[in-house]
Design an enzyme around this catalytic site. Structure first.
Site, PDB file in Angstrom:
ATOM      1  N   GLY A 220       0.808  -1.225   0.000  1.00 57.34           N
ATOM      2  CA  GLY A 220       0.000   0.000   0.000  1.00 57.34           C
ATOM      3  C   GLY A 220       0.839   1.271   0.000  1.00 57.34           C
ATOM      4  O   GLY A 220       2.067   1.212  -0.028  1.00 57.34           O
TER       5      GLY A 220
ATOM      6  N   ILE B 150       1.158   3.892   2.336  1.00 58.57           N
ATOM      7  CA  ILE B 150       1.961   4.293   3.506  1.00 58.57           C
ATOM      8  C   ILE B 150       3.228   3.436   3.552  1.00 58.57           C
ATOM      9  O   ILE B 150       4.336   3.941   3.736  1.00 58.57           O
ATOM     10  CB  ILE B 150       1.167   4.138   4.827  1.00 58.57           C
ATOM     11  CG1 ILE B 150       0.001   5.138   4.858  1.00 58.57           C
ATOM     12  CG2 ILE B 150       2.076   4.338   6.041  1.00 58.57           C
ATOM     13  CD1 ILE B 150      -0.897   5.030   6.079  1.00 58.57           C
TER      14      ILE B 150
ATOM     15  N   ARG C  66     -12.055   2.264   3.097  1.00 56.45           N
ATOM     16  CA  ARG C  66     -13.491   2.522   3.062  1.00 56.45           C
ATOM     17  C   ARG C  66     -13.929   2.584   1.610  1.00 56.45           C
ATOM     18  O   ARG C  66     -13.343   3.300   0.811  1.00 56.45           O
ATOM     19  CB  ARG C  66     -13.757   3.862   3.739  1.00 56.45           C
ATOM     20  CG  ARG C  66     -15.198   4.073   4.073  1.00 56.45           C
ATOM     21  CD  ARG C  66     -15.324   5.301   4.953  1.00 56.45           C
ATOM     22  NE  ARG C  66     -16.650   5.400   5.472  1.00 56.45           N
ATOM     23  CZ  ARG C  66     -16.945   5.898   6.653  1.00 56.45           C
ATOM     24  NH1 ARG C  66     -15.982   6.339   7.431  1.00 56.45           N
ATOM     25  NH2 ARG C  66     -18.192   5.983   7.049  1.00 56.45           N
TER      26      ARG C  66
ATOM     27  N   ASN D 175     -12.444  -4.492   9.544  1.00 60.16           N
ATOM     28  CA  ASN D 175     -11.076  -4.323  10.015  1.00 60.16           C
ATOM     29  C   ASN D 175     -10.795  -5.032  11.327  1.00 60.16           C
ATOM     30  O   ASN D 175      -9.718  -5.597  11.497  1.00 60.16           O
ATOM     31  CB  ASN D 175     -10.704  -2.845  10.049  1.00 60.16           C
ATOM     32  CG  ASN D 175     -10.353  -2.385   8.648  1.00 60.16           C
ATOM     33  OD1 ASN D 175      -9.659  -3.085   7.919  1.00 60.16           O
ATOM     34  ND2 ASN D 175     -10.855  -1.241   8.242  1.00 60.16           N
TER      35      ASN D 175
ATOM     36  N   GLN E  90      -4.733 -11.362  13.054  1.00 60.78           N
ATOM     37  CA  GLN E  90      -3.300 -11.065  13.193  1.00 60.78           C
ATOM     38  C   GLN E  90      -2.850 -11.208  14.642  1.00 60.78           C
ATOM     39  O   GLN E  90      -1.732 -11.640  14.917  1.00 60.78           O
ATOM     40  CB  GLN E  90      -2.996  -9.684  12.605  1.00 60.78           C
ATOM     41  CG  GLN E  90      -3.240  -9.697  11.091  1.00 60.78           C
ATOM     42  CD  GLN E  90      -2.808  -8.441  10.376  1.00 60.78           C
ATOM     43  OE1 GLN E  90      -2.446  -7.445  10.993  1.00 60.78           O
ATOM     44  NE2 GLN E  90      -2.848  -8.475   9.056  1.00 60.78           N
TER      45      GLN E  90
ATOM     46  N   VAL F  38      -1.424   1.172  12.771  1.00 61.54           N
ATOM     47  CA  VAL F  38      -1.671   2.388  11.979  1.00 61.54           C
ATOM     48  C   VAL F  38      -3.035   2.285  11.285  1.00 61.54           C
ATOM     49  O   VAL F  38      -3.777   3.253  11.173  1.00 61.54           O
ATOM     50  CB  VAL F  38      -0.552   2.578  10.927  1.00 61.54           C
ATOM     51  CG1 VAL F  38      -0.827   3.769  10.022  1.00 61.54           C
ATOM     52  CG2 VAL F  38       0.805   2.733  11.611  1.00 61.54           C
TER      53      VAL F  38
ATOM     54  N   ASN G 223      -6.785   1.916  10.311  1.00 59.47           N
ATOM     55  CA  ASN G 223      -7.949   2.418  11.051  1.00 59.47           C
ATOM     56  C   ASN G 223      -9.088   1.408  11.170  1.00 59.47           C
ATOM     57  O   ASN G 223      -9.244   0.579  10.282  1.00 59.47           O
ATOM     58  CB  ASN G 223      -8.460   3.697  10.367  1.00 59.47           C
ATOM     59  CG  ASN G 223      -7.595   4.862  10.769  1.00 59.47           C
ATOM     60  OD1 ASN G 223      -7.244   5.000  11.926  1.00 59.47           O
ATOM     61  ND2 ASN G 223      -7.253   5.697   9.795  1.00 59.47           N
TER      62      ASN G 223
ATOM     63  N   ASP H   9      -1.004  12.996  14.304  1.00 64.26           N
ATOM     64  CA  ASP H   9      -1.777  14.118  14.846  1.00 64.26           C
ATOM     65  C   ASP H   9      -0.874  15.020  15.689  1.00 64.26           C
ATOM     66  O   ASP H   9      -0.962  16.245  15.629  1.00 64.26           O
ATOM     67  CB  ASP H   9      -2.948  13.584  15.686  1.00 64.26           C
ATOM     68  CG  ASP H   9      -3.771  12.579  14.893  1.00 64.26           C
ATOM     69  OD1 ASP H   9      -4.337  12.969  13.869  1.00 64.26           O
ATOM     70  OD2 ASP H   9      -3.808  11.391  15.280  1.00 64.26           O
TER      71      ASP H   9
ATOM     72  N   ARG I  85       1.299  17.024  13.365  1.00 64.43           N
ATOM     73  CA  ARG I  85       0.492  18.085  12.736  1.00 64.43           C
ATOM     74  C   ARG I  85       0.288  19.238  13.714  1.00 64.43           C
ATOM     75  O   ARG I  85       0.410  20.411  13.346  1.00 64.43           O
ATOM     76  CB  ARG I  85      -0.877  17.516  12.339  1.00 64.43           C
ATOM     77  CG  ARG I  85      -0.841  16.582  11.145  1.00 64.43           C
ATOM     78  CD  ARG I  85      -2.153  15.823  11.011  1.00 64.43           C
ATOM     79  NE  ARG I  85      -2.235  15.086   9.752  1.00 64.43           N
ATOM     80  CZ  ARG I  85      -3.113  14.115   9.512  1.00 64.43           C
ATOM     81  NH1 ARG I  85      -4.001  13.765  10.438  1.00 64.43           N
ATOM     82  NH2 ARG I  85      -3.132  13.510   8.337  1.00 64.43           N
TER      83      ARG I  85
ATOM     84  N   HIS J  25      -7.809   8.272  17.586  1.00 58.17           N
ATOM     85  CA  HIS J  25      -7.366   8.832  16.301  1.00 58.17           C
ATOM     86  C   HIS J  25      -8.608   8.942  15.409  1.00 58.17           C
ATOM     87  O   HIS J  25      -8.870   8.100  14.559  1.00 58.17           O
ATOM     88  CB  HIS J  25      -6.310   7.946  15.645  1.00 58.17           C
ATOM     89  CG  HIS J  25      -6.020   8.366  14.234  1.00 58.17           C
ATOM     90  ND1 HIS J  25      -5.372   9.534  13.922  1.00 58.17           N
ATOM     91  CD2 HIS J  25      -6.340   7.800  13.044  1.00 58.17           C
ATOM     92  CE1 HIS J  25      -5.300   9.655  12.618  1.00 58.17           C
ATOM     93  NE2 HIS J  25      -5.889   8.619  12.051  1.00 58.17           N
TER      94      HIS J  25
HETATM   95  P1  NAI Z   1      -3.645   1.445   1.052  1.00 53.41           P
HETATM   96  O1  NAI Z   1      -5.038   1.053   0.692  1.00 53.41           O
HETATM   97  O2  NAI Z   1      -2.771   2.132   0.080  1.00 53.41           O
HETATM   98  O3  NAI Z   1      -2.864   0.136   1.550  1.00 53.41           O
HETATM   99  C1  NAI Z   1      -3.414  -0.799   2.422  1.00 53.41           C
HETATM  100  C2  NAI Z   1      -2.809  -2.141   2.092  1.00 53.41           C
HETATM  101  O4  NAI Z   1      -3.261  -3.055   3.092  1.00 53.41           O
HETATM  102  C3  NAI Z   1      -3.230  -2.701   0.729  1.00 53.41           C
HETATM  103  O5  NAI Z   1      -2.091  -3.079  -0.011  1.00 53.41           O
HETATM  104  C4  NAI Z   1      -4.092  -3.894   1.108  1.00 53.41           C
HETATM  105  O6  NAI Z   1      -4.032  -4.945   0.159  1.00 53.41           O
HETATM  106  C5  NAI Z   1      -3.472  -4.291   2.438  1.00 53.41           C
HETATM  107  N1  NAI Z   1      -4.309  -5.180   3.247  1.00 53.41           N
HETATM  108  C6  NAI Z   1      -5.661  -5.253   3.324  1.00 53.41           C
HETATM  109  N2  NAI Z   1      -6.040  -6.265   4.120  1.00 53.41           N
HETATM  110  C7  NAI Z   1      -4.899  -6.826   4.587  1.00 53.41           C
HETATM  111  C8  NAI Z   1      -4.629  -7.929   5.451  1.00 53.41           C
HETATM  112  N3  NAI Z   1      -5.615  -8.640   5.994  1.00 53.41           N
HETATM  113  N4  NAI Z   1      -3.328  -8.244   5.691  1.00 53.41           N
HETATM  114  C9  NAI Z   1      -2.332  -7.537   5.132  1.00 53.41           C
HETATM  115  N5  NAI Z   1      -2.523  -6.505   4.292  1.00 53.41           N
HETATM  116  C10 NAI Z   1      -3.781  -6.151   4.041  1.00 53.41           C
HETATM  117  O7  NAI Z   1      -3.806   2.291   2.415  1.00 53.41           O
HETATM  118  P2  NAI Z   1      -2.766   3.267   3.118  1.00 53.41           P
HETATM  119  O8  NAI Z   1      -2.951   4.627   2.590  1.00 53.41           O
HETATM  120  O9  NAI Z   1      -1.423   2.657   3.101  1.00 53.41           O
HETATM  121  O10 NAI Z   1      -3.382   3.280   4.605  1.00 53.41           O
HETATM  122  C11 NAI Z   1      -3.372   2.127   5.407  1.00 53.41           C
HETATM  123  C12 NAI Z   1      -4.192   2.358   6.666  1.00 53.41           C
HETATM  124  O11 NAI Z   1      -3.639   3.380   7.476  1.00 53.41           O
HETATM  125  C13 NAI Z   1      -5.650   2.783   6.414  1.00 53.41           C
HETATM  126  O12 NAI Z   1      -6.481   2.061   7.326  1.00 53.41           O
HETATM  127  C14 NAI Z   1      -5.656   4.233   6.797  1.00 53.41           C
HETATM  128  O13 NAI Z   1      -6.944   4.670   7.223  1.00 53.41           O
HETATM  129  C15 NAI Z   1      -4.676   4.243   7.945  1.00 53.41           C
HETATM  130  N6  NAI Z   1      -4.089   5.545   8.312  1.00 53.41           N
HETATM  131  C16 NAI Z   1      -3.875   5.782   9.644  1.00 53.41           C
HETATM  132  C17 NAI Z   1      -3.300   6.948  10.072  1.00 53.41           C
HETATM  133  C18 NAI Z   1      -3.081   7.214  11.523  1.00 53.41           C
HETATM  134  O14 NAI Z   1      -2.686   8.347  11.830  1.00 53.41           O
HETATM  135  N7  NAI Z   1      -3.282   6.294  12.446  1.00 53.41           N
HETATM  136  C19 NAI Z   1      -2.907   7.990   9.100  1.00 53.41           C
HETATM  137  C20 NAI Z   1      -3.145   7.636   7.718  1.00 53.41           C
HETATM  138  C21 NAI Z   1      -3.724   6.447   7.358  1.00 53.41           C
END
Ligand code: NAI
Length: 331
Positions: free
Chosen positions: A14, A16, A92, A105, A112, A129, A131, A159, A162, A187
């Site tokens: 993904g 991040i 989402r 989720n 896990q 990380v 959500n 946060d 920021r 968060h």
């Molecule tokens: P993304 O959609 O680009 O990547 C998520 C990856 O997780 C995808 O490659 C997907 O195939 C994989 N995935 C899904 N189910 C899985 C599983 N069971 N096991 C292993 N991998 C799995 O999303 P991105 O942008 O990388 O964000 C990831 C998460 O981080 C989201 O839930 C987002 O809301 C959250 N987030 C949290 C923040 C925080 O401050 N706590 C800040 C920004 C994002």
């Protein structure tokens, strides 16, 4: 050189992870003398994309990276890791209710947790990380009872970063001159960014941030809503959610946990012991200090009437999320 440590990143294909993996492999998290062996977990349909990430890692020619294991099997991914960055989660989709997202989720984090319980080191440090990060961390911990609950944390460092950056810009100082801003609670949009104990260095003197800004209405309204809504503002501009800054925050969180926070407070979602009248046994973000691989909640801060209301609101949301998540896990 030290022996390599095994580190897992989930959601490794993904956006991040795309920034985070580089930071870990280049030494920004565990230090410039600590080799790492990366375990990269994603779901089976993403293995092709992940192969591309593995190729790029090889092409980075990083001296600290001793090996990479791409996999879709949680029990391979969590085997013997000292640190786990749980980034992977279901995004989402259109028409999906918040409740549906939570249900999808927490099931991932239950599975896990169970895998970690079986194969991870008992001293693994886990940062969630994905959500809803706080509640996912709680569920993960519940399903890994052989690992101490202190080892499960959720990320509110983005946060905090920021908030610190907003205050530094308002006062007109470099960002590192501001410290001890706090993120309390979830968060989510109920989080409470709190500058009342923050301090700033201006010239050679240290001042309280509220005195330096001298505008309580800003600190109790615009400042809070700007931080709460920053994620949405990034999405509106970039058409994708925060990734570079989220990866940087994840690195900061894990680095401080392993290597110590020094004379700064940092905010981490940790399993609440009821400090500051918060609900026990939810993952609540507190100001903590870290040393020798352990965190400790900063105690003895004065909570104003305004802060009390904010803490209660975010605590109530976390208690509700916990109940919903536990209901889902029963199925
Ligand atoms: P993304 O959609 O680009 O990547 C998520 C990856 O997780 C995808 O490659 C997907 O195939 C994989 N995935 C899904 N189910 C899985 C599983 N069971 N096991 C292993 N991998 C799995 O999303 P991105 O942008 O990388 O964000 C990831 C998460 O981080 C989201 O839930 C987002 O809301 C959250 N987030 C949290 C923040 C925080 O401050 N706590 C800040 C920004 C994002």
């Amino acid at each position: 050189m030290a022996e390599p440590v095994k580190v897992v990143v989930t959601g490794a294909a993904g956006q991040i992870a795309y920034s985070l993996i580089y930071q870990i492999a280049s030494g920004a998290v565990f230090g410039p003398n600590q080799p790492v062996y990366l375990h990269l977990l994603d779901i089976a349909p993403m293995m092709g994309v992940l192969e591309g990430v593995v190729m790029e890692l090889a092409d980075c020619a990083l001296p600290l990276l001793t090996g990479v294991l791409p996999t879709f099997k949680p029990e391979e991914a969590f085997k013997d890791v000292v640190a786990a960055f749980l980034v992977g989660a279901m995004p989402r989709k259109e028409g999906m209710e918040r409740k549906d997202l939570l249900a999808a989720n927490v099931r991932i984090f239950k599975e896990q947790g169970q895998a970690m319980d079986k194969v991870a080191r008992k001293d693994v440090k886990v940062l969630v990380v994905g959500n809803p990060a706080n509640t996912n961390a709680l569920i993960c911990s519940k399903y890994a009872p052989s690992i101490p609950k202190e080892n499960f944390t959720a990320m509110t460092r983005l946060d905090q970063n920021r908030a610190q950056s907003q205050l530094a810009a308002k006062i007109g100082v470099p960002v590192q001159n501001v410290k001890n801003v706090i993120i309390w609670g979830n968060h989510s949009s109920t989080q409470f960014p709190d500058a009342s104990n923050a301090v700033v260095t201006v010239g050679n003197t240290q001042k309280a941030v509220p005195a330096a800004i001298n505008d309580d209405s800003y600190l109790n309204s615009t400042f809070i809503t700007t931080v709460q809504k920053r994620g949405a503002a990034v999405i509106a501009a970039r058409k994708m959610s925060s990734a570079l800054s989220a990866a940087k925050a994840a690195s900061d969180h894990m680095r401080d946990w392993f290597l110590g926070s020094g004379d700064r407070w940092v905010s981490m979602g940790v399993v609440s012991d009821g400090s500051y009248g918060t609900p026990r046994d939810v993952v609540f973000s507190f100001p903590v200090t870290t040393a020798n691989g352990k965190w400790k909640i900063v105690q003895g801060l004065t909570i104003s009437d305004f802060a009390r209301k904010m803490l209660d609101a975010t605590g109530k949301e976390l208690a509700e999320e916990k109940q919903e998540a536990l209901d889902v896990c029963k199925d």
